[in-house]
Motif scaffolding. Structure first.
Motif, mmCIF file in Angstrom:
data_model
loop_
_atom_site.group_PDB
_atom_site.id
_atom_site.type_symbol
_atom_site.label_atom_id
_atom_site.label_comp_id
_atom_site.label_asym_id
_atom_site.label_seq_id
_atom_site.Cartn_x
_atom_site.Cartn_y
_atom_site.Cartn_z
ATOM 1 N N PRO A 118 -9.137 8.903 10.067
ATOM 2 C CA PRO A 118 -9.101 8.125 8.834
ATOM 3 C C PRO A 118 -7.859 7.236 8.743
ATOM 4 O O PRO A 118 -6.756 7.670 9.040
ATOM 5 C CB PRO A 118 -9.045 9.211 7.766
ATOM 6 N N VAL A 119 -8.067 5.988 8.350
ATOM 7 C CA VAL A 119 -6.973 5.063 8.054
ATOM 8 C C VAL A 119 -7.012 4.804 6.558
ATOM 9 O O VAL A 119 -8.027 4.325 6.056
ATOM 10 C CB VAL A 119 -7.141 3.740 8.824
ATOM 11 N N PRO A 120 -5.955 5.138 5.833
ATOM 12 C CA PRO A 120 -5.947 4.879 4.382
ATOM 13 C C PRO A 120 -6.195 3.405 4.081
ATOM 14 O O PRO A 120 -5.774 2.519 4.835
ATOM 15 C CB PRO A 120 -4.532 5.295 3.965
ATOM 16 N N ARG A 121 -6.878 3.137 2.994
ATOM 17 C CA ARG A 121 -7.278 1.770 2.677
ATOM 18 C C ARG A 121 -6.081 0.829 2.568
ATOM 19 O O ARG A 121 -6.111 -0.291 3.079
ATOM 20 C CB ARG A 121 -8.067 1.746 1.363
ATOM 21 N N MET A 122 -5.048 1.263 1.862
ATOM 22 C CA MET A 122 -3.910 0.379 1.655
ATOM 23 C C MET A 122 -3.139 0.145 2.950
ATOM 24 O O MET A 122 -2.579 -0.925 3.160
ATOM 25 C CB MET A 122 -2.990 0.956 0.582
ATOM 26 N N VAL A 123 -3.119 1.140 3.825
ATOM 27 C CA VAL A 123 -2.481 0.971 5.128
ATOM 28 C C VAL A 123 -3.263 -0.040 5.954
ATOM 29 O O VAL A 123 -2.689 -0.946 6.576
ATOM 30 C CB VAL A 123 -2.387 2.317 5.875
ATOM 31 N N LEU A 124 -4.586 0.086 5.966
ATOM 32 C CA LEU A 124 -5.441 -0.838 6.704
ATOM 33 C C LEU A 124 -5.238 -2.264 6.226
ATOM 34 O O LEU A 124 -5.056 -3.191 7.031
ATOM 35 C CB LEU A 124 -6.906 -0.431 6.532
ATOM 36 N N LEU A 125 -5.241 -2.449 4.901
ATOM 37 C CA LEU A 125 -5.123 -3.786 4.346
ATOM 38 C C LEU A 125 -3.736 -4.373 4.618
ATOM 39 O O LEU A 125 -3.606 -5.563 4.922
ATOM 40 C CB LEU A 125 -5.393 -3.740 2.836
ATOM 41 N N ARG A 126 -2.726 -3.528 4.522
ATOM 42 C CA ARG A 126 -1.361 -4.002 4.771
ATOM 43 C C ARG A 126 -1.181 -4.423 6.227
ATOM 44 O O ARG A 126 -0.571 -5.454 6.524
ATOM 45 C CB ARG A 126 -0.355 -2.922 4.400
ATOM 46 N N ARG A 127 -1.729 -3.642 7.155
ATOM 47 C CA ARG A 127 -1.622 -3.976 8.569
ATOM 48 C C ARG A 127 -2.311 -5.319 8.842
ATOM 49 O O ARG A 127 -1.778 -6.171 9.554
ATOM 50 C CB ARG A 127 -2.271 -2.899 9.437
ATOM 51 N N LYS A 128 -3.481 -5.503 8.297
ATOM 52 C CA LYS A 128 -4.233 -6.730 8.532
ATOM 53 C C LYS A 128 -3.538 -7.937 7.902
ATOM 54 O O LYS A 128 -3.531 -9.042 8.480
ATOM 55 C CB LYS A 128 -5.661 -6.587 7.999
ATOM 56 N N LEU A 129 -2.944 -7.760 6.737
ATOM 57 C CA LEU A 129 -2.241 -8.849 6.079
ATOM 58 C C LEU A 129 -1.031 -9.295 6.894
ATOM 59 O O LEU A 129 -0.808 -10.498 7.112
ATOM 60 C CB LEU A 129 -1.805 -8.416 4.679
#
Length: 285
Positions: A118-129
């Motif tokens: 699992p990748v936490p949603r906010m971590v995923l979004l932050r990495r992509k940003l």
């Protein structure tokens, strides 16, 4: 009795999907390679156009613009490249890197598997940003470096000649060029944030990228309507060419400061909305 959250030994939510992994994934994509390839080809296309053009048609035409002095030196050529790419091409680059990052995962059906890793949603979004920002900045720096190299080979290393007759020494031009590049990056953050927000809202990358470009075009059109008065100052595209003030003696940075303020304000709001929306989004793809 309170419920306990059971996690695997050694699992740390913040260390999932490292930046290097996301960066490697994005660098391997054909659209990334195509953008950087075009960054290298564009200066050559422009130099070829000047070489094939009629010298009698390339002189002053009564308007003050950077085209008249584009072939005076390497720095002049770089400034001309900025002049022709600021309004649309760089907008597309930022919209592509930011708008494609989340929506493409949803379109491929891999977004839910990343979250189940699992990748936490906010971590995923932050990495992509962050990776989208890195690629966008790298694209601009690549354009600057390649245009400067091509301009040096084609036109030589001479002082900068401005359309109004001001001459800027090459040593003085380095920090001005750095300020111009920095301003362009900050000014385009609004475009990237808008594309990122739309990418979170849709599962179609084309909708996120195309929607961003469409909004920017509409903003540019509205900026030409004098009846709007001071309301035009709040449009996202009002200060796109404020960097030209760096060519004055002394440099005029008033419009650049306004452009930075508006861009950061738009970027902060749109980025916050993107995270808020993604936290509550029902990810089914």
């Amino acid at each position: 009795m309170s419920a306990e959250t059971v996690t695997a030994h050694g699992y740390r939510a913040g260390r999932t999907l490292p930046y290097r992994v996301e960066l490697r994934r994005q660098l391997s994509r054909r659209r990334t390679l195509a953008v950087f390839a075009f960054m290298g080809v564009l200066p050559l296309i422009l130099i070829g156009a000047f070489a094939l053009g009629d010298a009698q048609n390339s002189g002053p035409d009564g308007r003050v613009n950077l085209i008249d002095v584009a072939t005076s030196s390497a720095f002049n050529f770089v400034l001309f490249v900025f002049f022709v790419t600021t309004g649309f091409f760089l907008v597309v680059v930022f919209a592509l890197f930011f708008g494609d990052t989340v929506a493409s995962e949803a379109q491929w059906g891999s977004l839910r598997y990343l979250l189940a890793a699992p990748v936490p949603r906010m971590v995923l979004l932050r990495r992509k940003l962050v990776v989208a920002l890195m690629l966008s900045v790298a694209a601009i720096l690549a354009l600057v470096g390649l245009a400067l190299l091509a301009g040096w080979i084609a036109y030589g290393w001479k002082p900068v000649s401005t359309p109004v007759g001001i001459e800027i020494a090459t040593g003085d031009m380095w920090w001005r060029l750095a300020a111009i590049v920095g301003y362009l990056i900050v000014n385009l953050l609004m475009v990237g944030s808008l594309a990122f927000y739309l990418s979170v809202r849709t599962d179609a990358p084309l909708a996120a990228v195309g929607g961003t470009v469409f909004i920017v075009i509409v903003s540019s059109i509205l900026g030409q309507i004098d009846a709007l008065g001071n309301l035009r100052n709040a449009l996202p595209t009002s200060y796109n060419f404020a960097w030209i003030g760096m060519l004055g003696d002394p440099p005029d940075t008033a419009d650049m400061a306004s452009g930075i303020g508006w861009s950061l304000a738009y970027a902060a709001v749109l980025t916050a909305l993107a995270f808020w929306q993604f936290r509550r989004k029902d990810v089914t793809s």
